[in-house]
Write a protein that holds these residues in place. Structure first.
Motif, mmCIF file in Angstrom:
data_model
loop_
_atom_site.group_PDB
_atom_site.id
_atom_site.type_symbol
_atom_site.label_atom_id
_atom_site.label_comp_id
_atom_site.label_asym_id
_atom_site.label_seq_id
_atom_site.Cartn_x
_atom_site.Cartn_y
_atom_site.Cartn_z
ATOM 1 N N VAL A 226 -4.953 33.735 -67.296
ATOM 2 C CA VAL A 226 -6.141 32.883 -67.251
ATOM 3 C C VAL A 226 -6.955 33.172 -65.991
ATOM 4 C CG1 VAL A 226 -5.027 31.046 -68.569
ATOM 5 C CG2 VAL A 226 -4.968 30.960 -66.078
ATOM 6 N N ILE A 227 -8.263 33.052 -66.122
ATOM 7 C CA ILE A 227 -9.189 33.121 -64.997
ATOM 8 C C ILE A 227 -10.109 31.914 -65.124
ATOM 9 C CG2 ILE A 227 -11.009 34.443 -63.856
ATOM 10 C CD1 ILE A 227 -9.789 36.963 -65.177
ATOM 11 N N LEU A 228 -10.184 31.094 -64.083
ATOM 12 C CA LEU A 228 -11.000 29.892 -64.118
ATOM 13 C C LEU A 228 -12.370 30.150 -63.508
ATOM 14 C CD1 LEU A 228 -8.137 28.733 -64.678
ATOM 15 C CD2 LEU A 228 -8.877 26.672 -63.464
ATOM 16 N N PHE A 229 -13.401 29.693 -64.205
ATOM 17 C CA PHE A 229 -14.772 29.719 -63.708
ATOM 18 C C PHE A 229 -15.106 28.282 -63.305
ATOM 19 C CE2 PHE A 229 -14.347 33.387 -66.400
ATOM 20 C CZ PHE A 229 -15.019 34.378 -65.706
ATOM 21 N N LEU A 230 -15.115 28.030 -62.011
ATOM 22 C CA LEU A 230 -15.234 26.673 -61.474
ATOM 23 C C LEU A 230 -16.698 26.333 -61.233
ATOM 24 C CD1 LEU A 230 -12.300 26.875 -58.889
ATOM 25 C CD2 LEU A 230 -12.201 26.252 -61.312
ATOM 26 N N ILE A 231 -17.157 25.241 -61.850
ATOM 27 C CA ILE A 231 -18.565 24.841 -61.724
ATOM 28 C C ILE A 231 -18.771 24.095 -60.409
ATOM 29 C CG2 ILE A 231 -20.470 23.603 -62.794
ATOM 30 C CD1 ILE A 231 -18.985 23.792 -65.450
ATOM 31 N N GLN A 232 -19.613 24.613 -59.568
ATOM 32 C CA GLN A 232 -19.873 23.989 -58.272
ATOM 33 C C GLN A 232 -20.424 22.580 -58.463
ATOM 34 O OE1 GLN A 232 -22.340 26.474 -55.792
ATOM 35 N NE2 GLN A 232 -21.013 28.257 -56.010
ATOM 36 N N GLY A 233 -19.875 21.660 -57.699
ATOM 37 C CA GLY A 233 -20.302 20.273 -57.782
ATOM 38 C C GLY A 233 -19.540 19.462 -58.809
ATOM 39 N N PHE A 234 -18.699 20.114 -59.598
ATOM 40 C CA PHE A 234 -17.942 19.409 -60.624
ATOM 41 C C PHE A 234 -16.442 19.709 -60.562
ATOM 42 C CE2 PHE A 234 -22.235 19.617 -62.290
ATOM 43 C CZ PHE A 234 -22.430 18.328 -62.780
ATOM 44 N N ALA A 235 -16.063 20.969 -60.500
ATOM 45 C CA ALA A 235 -14.657 21.348 -60.570
ATOM 46 C C ALA A 235 -13.910 20.921 -59.310
ATOM 47 C CB ALA A 235 -14.528 22.860 -60.770
#
Length: 322
Positions: free
Chosen positions: A59-68
């Motif tokens: 898995v590779i996580l794409f972290l949303i700035q301001g939310f994750a």
């Protein structure tokens, strides 16, 4: 046919295990190659990542700035801003990702607050039209945009089926026959309102629909219900009423599948509800044991409803009261 050249990365992936294959190779539960997880707020992205890893999927996580949650940096990850569709697509393709799952909380942003990259700027007129409607309309449009970038969007329930809410009563507290009638009525209301893209949750007490979720979300609906009780606008027994939540009819379950955890139990108990009923296999539960413990501690029932519960009740002629 030779593989086309991959674009250069705009940001390196970091985190434990970055670049490593999963223990059982590259084949995963829904496809091949690594799984990309677009992560919003809350603990659910981590639960889905753990479940996919347990199945042998990288898995590779794409972290949303301001939310994750920054705690998700324990996985291989990259951060990105909303509106950076081109950047995310380039990074995903560079890593051989074909399957993407979107999970976690994300409040609807204002159009002017999104930081658009060049790809998104080209799509701006189309994106503006997506904001003219409810959440289903918006999310379905986002799904189309993601797929047009060459990805296959899969649901959290496909990647991690063991996280789905099971059918039946969880924990030691059980609903009364009156509670069961309220549950069925709540499910029928969701089924009726679903085509209007209104919401996924209602509160029913003694056959009375006392709150319907709209744009405010479930937590704010619960807060509004609690305020109505405190002000005397509605008068109920100390522990009465049920929070009912289910996917809308026709909703694409790859996006915006309801989730259930101890936080929801705490909020429901705080406003005096007797229980919670979600559609079985229609909600993600990252940790059933923790959920049951929280429900038992609050003396509150949690039920996974069969999808046909509303139809059966309607067919019997029961209407639950008022």
């Amino acid at each position: 046919m030779s593989e086309p050249p991959r674009p250069a990365l705009e940001a390196p992936a970091t985190g434990p295990g970055a670049g490593a294959l999963s223990p059982r190779g590259r084949r995963g539960p829904t496809g091949e190659g690594p799984l990309g997880i677009v992560a919003g707020s809350g603990a659910f992205p981590g639960a889905v990542a753990d479940a996919a890893l347990a199945e042998g999927r990288k898995v590779i996580l794409f972290l949303i700035q301001g939310f994750a949650d920054p705690a998700l940096e324990r996985y291989e990850h990259v951060w990105f801003r909303l509106g950076s569709l081109g950047k995310v697509a380039a990074m995903g393709r560079a890593r051989g990702i074909r399957d993407l799952v979107m999970v976690g909380g994300l409040t609807r942003p204002r159009l002017r607050d999104i930081g658009f990259d060049f790809t998104m700027l080209r799509l701006l007129p189309r994106i503006a039209r997506l904001f003219r409607g409810g959440d289903n309309h918006l999310l379905s449009g986002v799904l189309e945009l993601v797929q047009e970038q060459g990805f296959h969007l899969v649901g959290a329930h496909e990647v991690a089926p063991r996280l789905l809410l099971p059918e039946g009563v969880l924990g030691s507290c059980r609903p009364s026959p009156e509670d069961e009638a309220d549950m069925a009525k709540g499910l029928a209301v969701i089924r009726t309102l679903g085509p209007f893209d209104v919401g996924q949750a209602v509160i029913v007490a003694d056959g009375w629909v006392v709150a319907v979720e709209a744009a405010e979300g479930t937590d704010q609906m619960l807060a509004r219900f609690g305020e109505m009780r405190r002000s005397g606008r509605i008068r109920l027994a100390k522990r009465q009423g049920v929070l009912v939540k289910a996917p809308k009819p026709g909703q694409d379950r790859r996006i915006d599948l309801p989730s259930l955890g101890p936080h929801t139990v705490e909020r429901a108990a705080a406003v005096g509800l007797a229980g919670i009923a979600f559609e079985a296999r229609g909600a993600i539960v990252p940790d059933v044991e923790t959920l049951v413990a929280a429900a038992d501690a609050a003396d509150l029932y949690v039920v996974g409803m069969a999808a046909g519960a509303a139809a059966r009740t309607a067919g019997s002629g029961a209407d639950g009261g008022n």
